[in-house]
Design an enzyme around this catalytic site. Structure first.
Site, short mmCIF file in Angstrom:
data_model
loop_
_atom_site.label_atom_id
_atom_site.label_comp_id
_atom_site.label_asym_id
_atom_site.label_seq_id
_atom_site.Cartn_x
_atom_site.Cartn_y
_atom_site.Cartn_z
N THR A 403 -61.13 -10.73 50.69
CA THR A 403 -60.26 -11.25 49.38
C THR A 403 -59.72 -9.66 49.08
O THR A 403 -60.30 -8.84 49.33
CB THR A 403 -61.08 -12.00 48.28
N THR A 421 -56.48 -14.42 48.81
CA THR A 421 -57.24 -14.28 49.82
C THR A 421 -56.92 -15.14 51.04
O THR A 421 -56.12 -16.39 50.55
CB THR A 421 -58.83 -14.84 49.60
N ASN A 423 -59.60 -15.95 52.81
CA ASN A 423 -60.94 -16.31 52.94
C ASN A 423 -61.72 -15.24 53.76
O ASN A 423 -61.88 -14.36 53.10
CB ASN A 423 -61.26 -17.86 53.69
N ASP A 445 -64.51 -23.42 52.37
CA ASP A 445 -64.99 -23.00 50.80
C ASP A 445 -65.32 -24.58 50.28
O ASP A 445 -65.96 -24.72 49.28
CB ASP A 445 -63.83 -22.34 49.86
N SER A 474 -63.68 -21.91 44.38
CA SER A 474 -63.64 -20.47 44.59
C SER A 474 -64.34 -19.57 44.00
O SER A 474 -65.15 -19.95 42.89
CB SER A 474 -62.36 -20.06 44.63
N SER A 475 -64.91 -18.48 44.24
CA SER A 475 -65.74 -17.44 43.24
C SER A 475 -64.65 -16.52 42.78
O SER A 475 -65.10 -15.38 41.98
CB SER A 475 -66.78 -16.67 44.32
#
Length: 591
Positions: A403, A421, A423, A445, A474-475
């Site tokens: 990302t 991103t 991923n 994800d 998502s993070s």
């Protein structure tokens, strides 16, 4: 290069290893982290007192990104009178050209904007969405087992891209310049080409096999049957043409016009679910940032479908009751408490987080101080709690890699924090023929099957199951910190599941330990995500500290670098910033 007097740090080895990240300062009016290859400027002495590493300084604007060329483009936009949003959009499109493993137009992401005029903070959600034909068990075989790589390296891995819509939305609503003007530099770079850095060459070699599967991808990134190497020129005329169409026609060129036709044709040819109707249906969503307070500062970050902001605030709420400043940076006591808070937050992440348009996410409960009191009471300050003994908590009573990140600030007080991103590196590896656009593999994800980890080892449940037009969890955690209502820190990082902890540690480093952006970037980082039950630490942490952590019961594992922060801090003298030395291509420039 002149070195200042050094303040003690937990690891002399870490300090020596990271001295290569010390900045070279350019004379006014431009201050850059490293001298651009065309500048040829000498380093100059700068009195920085007892600071360990000196950040880049600026008075009128600053851009921090993972590539020198993109940063220079952003600063040029600011110098031409553009605001922070104009510069951020230009950087976003430029990174799609010069940082193809993560920068993108075929992916998605999140942006936090602080608008100085209104004082408003807004979260812009341009995360990918699942196609209409997507369904819960699409990555399982007849026996109900997850099919390896189906959600990563096939056309079924591709979600509906949101980047073009998101950047265009931000520019139209909060910027000041025409789309064609901010796209022009990226178009030139794509058409004329740019020099492949050793960092990019290494990534191309590592991802050789999955990039080589597709002719349209090989045509861009390969030469004479092998990936491009450092020093060679990477040009992408098809991407230049696609960006020109977007500049002339707006995002409709991507979602309804010729680009949409080519993406849909690529999908149809290989059994993918994404259609032109899906592209046309894509929507950007403006959300209220998730907010919390930490030692008198206001922290604002991305709400669901990002899990980042919620859990950053949850962890800070837990940590605020201990005097981390007294323990010191990278001390065993501080790391132990952070790791315990991380485990509790990631356990809750597995149970409760998902797309808020499809499932009720108890954000208020998770970020409640009373819930933090309950969680903190479960932490033994002297002993690690095994992951097996931790289950998702109950916030309901309190409810009423790949990302890249870039940060921008301007003289008017506008700031932008953006993380976006594909991923994994280069996403699915698939380029839609005739577009030059790499497509994401964000469908991974989602939770392919409850309890089965994804590519980052993260466990998910029903809240993050696949559904049509749903956004995967998502993070990504673009974050701003306010002091007395005004931006004080703009930060974020790539790093998959480690984004959340990296960003949280950056906030702690600045607030608790009084570090500047360069010092915080140089500090070895740690990470725990509940499962697997390991405390991951970077090389350079003191062996004495590691031994103390192991005596507390932590299973310490020394692994590769974590995060690549891009941070800008507002000070009484102006702006200071730094690009993480873990990526040699990154650069911060202020002027």
């Amino acid at each position: 290069m002149w070195l200042p007097a050094l303040r003690p740090r937990s690891s002399v080895a870490a300090l020596a290893a990271l001295c290569v990240g010390l900045p070279m300062l350019l004379p006014p009016p431009a201050l850059a982290q490293k001298a651009p290859s065309t500048a040829g400027a000498a380093s100059v002495r700068y009195d920085i007192g007892n600071e360990i590493f000196h950040p880049v300084l600026g008075r009128n604007g600053m851009v921090a990104s993972e590539h020198r060329l993109a940063t220079e483009i952003g600063v040029d936009i600011l110098k031409r009178g553009g605001n922070a949003v104009d510069a951020a959009v230009a950087v976003g499109f430029a990174l799609a050209v010069v940082l193809p493993n993560a920068g993108n137009v075929g992916g998605g992401g999140f942006m936090i904007v602080h608008d100085a005029k209104s004082g408003k903070d807004v979260a812009i959600d341009f995360r990918e969405m699942a196609p209409a034909k997507a369904f819960r068990d699409m990555y399982l075989d007849e026996q109900g087992k997850v099919v390896p790589d189906r959600s990563l390296y096939t056309h079924l891995a591709v979600g509906i891209p949101g980047t073009v819509a998101g950047l265009a939305h931000a520019l139209e609503k909060y910027g000041t310049m025409p789309l064609a003007d901010v796209l022009a530099p990226a178009i030139r770079l794509a058409r004329d080409g740019h020099t492949v850095t050793p960092q990019l060459a290494g990534l191309l070699e590592v991802e050789r096999d999955h990039l080589a599967k597709w002719d349209a991808t090989k045509a861009i990134f390969f030469k004479d049957g092998r990936p491009l190497t450092a020093g060679e020129t990477l040009a992408n005329p098809d991407l230049a043409n696609s960006l020109e169409m977007i500049a002339q026609q707006g995002p409709k060129a991507f979602y309804e016009g010729p680009i949409a036709d080519r993406i849909a044709a690529e999908m149809a040819q290989h059994g993918g679910y994404l259609t032109k109707e899906d592209l046309k249906a894509y929507k950007v969503v403006e959300r209220e940032p998730v907010a919390g307070s930490y030692r008198g500062y206001t922290v604002k970050s991305m709400p669901p479908p990002s899990s980042g902001g919620t859990h950053i605030i949850q962890m800070l709420n837990i940590l605020e009751r201990w005097p981390l400043k007294d323990y010191g940076p990278d001390s065993a006591q501080a790391i132990h408490l952070m790791a315990e808070a991380m485990k509790l937050a990631y356990a809750d992440r597995s149970e409760y987080l998902g797309d808020p348009d499809f499932t009720k996410v108890p954000v208020k409960g998770l970020t409640s101080r009373k819930y933090a009191d309950e969680l903190a009471a479960r932490i033994d300050p002297e002993k690690a709690t095994p992951a097996a003994a931790i289950k998702p908590g109950n916030p309901a009573p309190y409810e009423s890699d790949q990302t890249t990140h870039f940060s921008v600030a301007d003289a008017q007080g506008n700031v932008v924090s953006t993380t976006y991103t594909l991923n994994l590196n280069f996403g699915s590896g698939i380029v839609a023929a005739g577009t030059g656009i790499l497509l994401n593999n964000e469908m991974d994800d989602f939770s392919a099957k409850p309890g089965v980890p994804n590519a980052f080892g993260l466990i998910g449940g029903d809240a993050n199951a696949v559904q049509p037009y749903k956004r995967p969890l998502s993070s990504m955690s673009p974050t701003i910190v306010l002091k007395d209502g005004k931006p004080w820190l703009v930060t974020g990082s790539p790093g998959g599941s480690r984004i959340i902890t990296t960003t949280m540690e950056t906030v702690v480093d600045h607030i608790d330990f009084g570090m500047n952006p360069a010092e915080a970037a140089a500090l070895p980082r740690v990470h725990h995500q509940w499962t697997p039950d390991e405390l991951r630490v970077e090389k350079g942490l003191s062996p004495d500290t590691v031994r103390l952590l192991e005596r507390m019961g932590h299973k310490v594992s020394v692994k590769a670098t974590m995060g690549r922060t891009q941070t800008i801090q507002m000070t009484d003298e102006g702006m200071s910033g730094y690009s993480d030395p873990r990526n040699p291509d990154g650069m911060t420039i202020g002027y």
